[in-house]
Design an enzyme around this catalytic site. Structure first.
Site, PDB file in Angstrom:
ATOM      1  N   GLU A  82       0.831  -1.196   0.000  1.00 39.42           N
ATOM      2  CA  GLU A  82       0.000   0.000   0.000  1.00 39.42           C
ATOM      3  C   GLU A  82       0.873   1.256   0.000  1.00 39.42           C
ATOM      4  O   GLU A  82       1.839   1.358   0.761  1.00 39.42           O
ATOM      5  CB  GLU A  82      -0.882  -0.035   1.252  1.00 39.42           C
ATOM      6  CG  GLU A  82      -1.823   1.119   1.438  1.00 39.42           C
ATOM      7  CD  GLU A  82      -2.697   0.951   2.673  1.00 39.42           C
ATOM      8  OE1 GLU A  82      -3.592   1.787   2.879  1.00 39.42           O
ATOM      9  OE2 GLU A  82      -2.485  -0.021   3.434  1.00 39.42           O
ATOM     10  N   LYS A 134      -9.029   3.293  -2.826  1.00 35.02           N
ATOM     11  CA  LYS A 134      -9.590   2.786  -1.577  1.00 35.02           C
ATOM     12  C   LYS A 134     -10.882   3.528  -1.271  1.00 35.02           C
ATOM     13  O   LYS A 134     -10.909   4.755  -1.190  1.00 35.02           O
ATOM     14  CB  LYS A 134      -8.582   2.966  -0.449  1.00 35.02           C
ATOM     15  CG  LYS A 134      -8.936   2.221   0.826  1.00 35.02           C
ATOM     16  CD  LYS A 134      -7.778   2.303   1.823  1.00 35.02           C
ATOM     17  CE  LYS A 134      -8.026   1.431   3.031  1.00 35.02           C
ATOM     18  NZ  LYS A 134      -6.897   1.504   3.990  1.00 35.02           N
ATOM     19  N   CYS A 192      -5.663  -2.993   2.180  1.00 35.70           N
ATOM     20  CA  CYS A 192      -5.673  -3.061   3.644  1.00 35.70           C
ATOM     21  C   CYS A 192      -7.041  -3.514   4.172  1.00 35.70           C
ATOM     22  O   CYS A 192      -7.518  -4.586   3.842  1.00 35.70           O
ATOM     23  CB  CYS A 192      -5.255  -1.711   4.205  1.00 35.70           C
ATOM     24  SG  CYS A 192      -4.853  -1.710   5.958  1.00 35.70           S
TER      25      CYS A 192
END
Length: 357
Positions: free
Chosen positions: A48, A135, A169
């Site tokens: 990430e 995200k 994540c």
């Protein structure tokens, strides 16, 4: 003769960014892609925010402190535009390796300052830019620099290996997101994870492995989970206490990359020292076919009359303009007309009359 299913080599890149240095981080990523390609990797996943870094400083400095603010300004200055020229070296490395690449970046919008996005960028084996995933909901302190991603970037996409997908994540534990990707037929899934979760909670490797096994168990797909690493240059730049620096140097603070099979078995994992490495495993895609005969939760092992999910990929814009405004230089002889609220074509304008003495 029926269909055949390929065996492909998967790679999770466990490495440190060149902290807050876009050009050097891109060069580092390209080098790692070439290295993984030489090892036969065909599907490569990065951590990430690998380019140029993940905003872990908010775990150690208050939000509006000079330390955190200064690092966030540097994050913006070194963020990438997607698509754009910043990632050209990665595209070329993907082409040279002949691999599908998923790389985590901090993305900014061209021509604007302010909001950033936590993004995964996709490149095909021919080096072509294939899109991105932003995200959808930034996690905890990420919200101080990252905005919610566009729904239009969510979803699985085709590749020569079949449908592939990725999430970032905590998204990998969102049951609805996982189900949507299962319904879209994902066969290989990439997870991008940060270099550390901070000094509270269980070790990052435990949380990553739990999430990877759970996703593989539900989706009956191969999962490639790539975690970042905190190196000495990053620790120095963070300007943190000796206690926090000692934590970041401990094996439990960083690393944890893992590759899991559709039968929820760990195929390969990083060493426990938290150091840099490329984790590799061979994936026989026929394994996913066998696993789904047991339970396909987006198929025969579900009840659409009882459960259903609607995914809205509409890209809802905060600011949208219909039409355009003509920008003109005002000449003295036209001021009177404008005071009457007319433009040169005799059409009413919305600007208020000029106020003179």
């Amino acid at each position: 003769m029926g269909d055949s299913y390929p065996v492909i080599r998967l790679a999770a890149i466990q490495a440190a960014s060149v902290f807050l240095d876009r050009q050097a981080s891109v060069a580092r990523a390209a080098e790692l892609i070439r290295e993984a390609g030489k090892a036969g990797a065909e599907f490569i996943v990065f951590p990430e925010g690998f380019i140029p870094a993940h905003p872990i400083w908010y775990q150690y400095h208050p939000a509006m402190s000079p330390e955190a603010t200064g690092l966030s300004v540097e994050l913006f200055a070194n963020a990438v535009e997607v698509p754009g020229p910043h990632l050209a070296a990665i595209a070329e490395a993907a082409r040279a390796a002949g691999a599908f690449v998923v790389v985590g970046v901090c993305e900014r919008t061209p021509g604007r300052t302010g909001t950033l996005y936590n993004t995964q960028v996709y490149f095909g084996p021919d080096g072509e830019y294939l899109g991105k995933h932003q995200k959808l909901v930034p996690t905890v302190t990420e919200r101080l620099v990252h905005g919610p991603g566009s729904a239009a970037t969510f979803g699985a996409r085709p590749s020569r290996y079949g449908q592939v997908s990725s999430l970032i994540c905590g998204e990998n534990s969102n049951p609805l997101a996982v189900f949507a990707l299962i319904a879209e037929g994902t066969q290989v899934h990439g997870m991008s994870w940060p270099p550390t979760f901070g000094p509270t909670g269980q070790p990052i490797r435990a949380r990553v492995q739990n999430a990877a096994i759970a996703f593989a168990q539900m989706a009956k797909t191969f999962v490639v989970a790539a975690c970042g690493v905190v190196d000495e240059a990053t620790i120095s730049a963070l300007d943190i206490t000796d206690e926090h620096a000692a934590f970041l140097r401990s094996p439990n603070a960083t690393g944890g990359s893992v590759i899991v099979s559709p039968t929820a078995e760990v195929m390969a994992q990083a060493s426990d020292d938290g150091g840099e490495q490329i984790v590799l495993a061979e994936a026989d895609l026929k394994t996913a076919v066998r696993a789904k005969f047991v339970a396909d939760v987006a198929g025969h092992y579900n009840r659409p009359d009882v459960f259903s999910l609607r995914v809205d990929r509409t890209d809802r814009k905060l600011y949208d303009v219909i039409g355009d405004i003509e920008h003109r230089v005002h000449s003295p002889e036209r001021i009177g007309d404008e005071q009457e609220g007319l433009d040169e074509a005799g059409i009413g304008i919305s600007a208020p009359p000029l106020r003179g003495t």
